[in-house]
Design a protein around this motif. Sequence first.
Motif, PDB file in Angstrom:
ATOM      1  N   THR A  43       0.840  -1.198   0.000  1.00  0.00           N
ATOM      2  CA  THR A  43       0.000   0.000   0.000  1.00  0.00           C
ATOM      3  C   THR A  43       0.874   1.247   0.000  1.00  0.00           C
ATOM      4  O   THR A  43       2.026   1.217   0.424  1.00  0.00           O
ATOM      5  CB  THR A  43      -0.908   0.024   1.236  1.00  0.00           C
ATOM      6  OG1 THR A  43      -0.095   0.006   2.411  1.00  0.00           O
ATOM      7  CG2 THR A  43      -1.825  -1.192   1.245  1.00  0.00           C
ATOM      8  N   LYS A  44       0.324   2.356  -0.436  1.00  0.00           N
ATOM      9  CA  LYS A  44       1.055   3.615  -0.412  1.00  0.00           C
ATOM     10  C   LYS A  44       1.342   4.007   1.029  1.00  0.00           C
ATOM     11  O   LYS A  44       0.479   3.901   1.892  1.00  0.00           O
ATOM     12  CB  LYS A  44       0.234   4.704  -1.103  1.00  0.00           C
ATOM     13  CG  LYS A  44       0.973   6.017  -1.251  1.00  0.00           C
ATOM     14  CD  LYS A  44       0.105   7.032  -1.982  1.00  0.00           C
ATOM     15  CE  LYS A  44       0.849   8.350  -2.135  1.00  0.00           C
ATOM     16  NZ  LYS A  44       0.022   9.372  -2.817  1.00  0.00           N
ATOM     17  N   ASN A  45       2.562   4.467   1.269  1.00  0.00           N
ATOM     18  CA  ASN A  45       2.985   4.889   2.611  1.00  0.00           C
ATOM     19  C   ASN A  45       2.876   3.753   3.626  1.00  0.00           C
ATOM     20  O   ASN A  45       2.487   3.975   4.786  1.00  0.00           O
ATOM     21  CB  ASN A  45       2.182   6.102   3.083  1.00  0.00           C
ATOM     22  CG  ASN A  45       2.471   7.315   2.241  1.00  0.00           C
ATOM     23  OD1 ASN A  45       3.632   7.598   1.925  1.00  0.00           O
ATOM     24  ND2 ASN A  45       1.440   8.033   1.841  1.00  0.00           N
ATOM     25  N   GLY A  46       3.193   2.565   3.178  1.00  0.00           N
ATOM     26  CA  GLY A  46       3.219   1.425   4.078  1.00  0.00           C
ATOM     27  C   GLY A  46       4.590   0.768   4.071  1.00  0.00           C
ATOM     28  O   GLY A  46       5.290   0.768   3.064  1.00  0.00           O
ATOM     29  N   VAL A  47       4.965   0.232   5.208  1.00  0.00           N
ATOM     30  CA  VAL A  47       6.249  -0.447   5.332  1.00  0.00           C
ATOM     31  C   VAL A  47       6.039  -1.705   6.168  1.00  0.00           C
ATOM     32  O   VAL A  47       5.147  -1.762   7.018  1.00  0.00           O
ATOM     33  CB  VAL A  47       7.309   0.485   5.982  1.00  0.00           C
ATOM     34  CG1 VAL A  47       6.936   0.829   7.411  1.00  0.00           C
ATOM     35  CG2 VAL A  47       8.682  -0.133   5.910  1.00  0.00           C
ATOM     36  N   GLN A  48       6.839  -2.702   5.911  1.00  0.00           N
ATOM     37  CA  GLN A  48       6.730  -3.933   6.673  1.00  0.00           C
ATOM     38  C   GLN A  48       8.114  -4.433   7.044  1.00  0.00           C
ATOM     39  O   GLN A  48       9.114  -4.070   6.414  1.00  0.00           O
ATOM     40  CB  GLN A  48       5.979  -5.003   5.892  1.00  0.00           C
ATOM     41  CG  GLN A  48       6.619  -5.380   4.571  1.00  0.00           C
ATOM     42  CD  GLN A  48       5.716  -6.279   3.743  1.00  0.00           C
ATOM     43  OE1 GLN A  48       4.503  -6.388   3.968  1.00  0.00           O
ATOM     44  NE2 GLN A  48       6.312  -6.945   2.757  1.00  0.00           N
ATOM     45  N   VAL A  49       8.158  -5.253   8.085  1.00  0.00           N
ATOM     46  CA  VAL A  49       9.401  -5.886   8.483  1.00  0.00           C
ATOM     47  C   VAL A  49       9.137  -7.371   8.694  1.00  0.00           C
ATOM     48  O   VAL A  49       8.283  -7.749   9.488  1.00  0.00           O
ATOM     49  CB  VAL A  49      10.025  -5.226   9.737  1.00  0.00           C
ATOM     50  CG1 VAL A  49       9.053  -5.169  10.907  1.00  0.00           C
ATOM     51  CG2 VAL A  49      11.311  -5.925  10.120  1.00  0.00           C
TER      52      VAL A  49
END
Length: 126
Positions: A75-81
């Motif tokens: 998604t836009k402006n999403g980050v994951q680890v």
Amino acid sequence: QVYLVESGGGLVQPGGSLRLSCQASKVTGAWLEMAWFRQAPAKDREFVGALIGSGDKPYYGDSMKDRIIISKSGTKNGVQVQMNNLRPDDTAVYYCAARYSNGPYDVSGLNEYPYWGQGTQVTVSS
């Protein structure tokens, strides 16, 4: 004001994996730089990793660098680890943090990020 919401925490056995996600909303600037920190009980908040530059380059702290992958989410402006081979000492509240990109900065510096999520608990235990 940027709002950050983390998800994906939970209980996992040692050696297991978890993927945390962070979604930013009310973003008005051109580019948002996003990072992950964690805080274990009775310890200082520490840097886990971040996406820097245009968001394509991950930068990792020493605490988990060989066991995590930070990337953009779908998604836009999403980050994951993605966190692998988790250990009991990884138990902590994991926070997403963000700042608008405006030049060089200390990627691992707590004070560089004005926007923080509420955190998501990760517990590693058998």
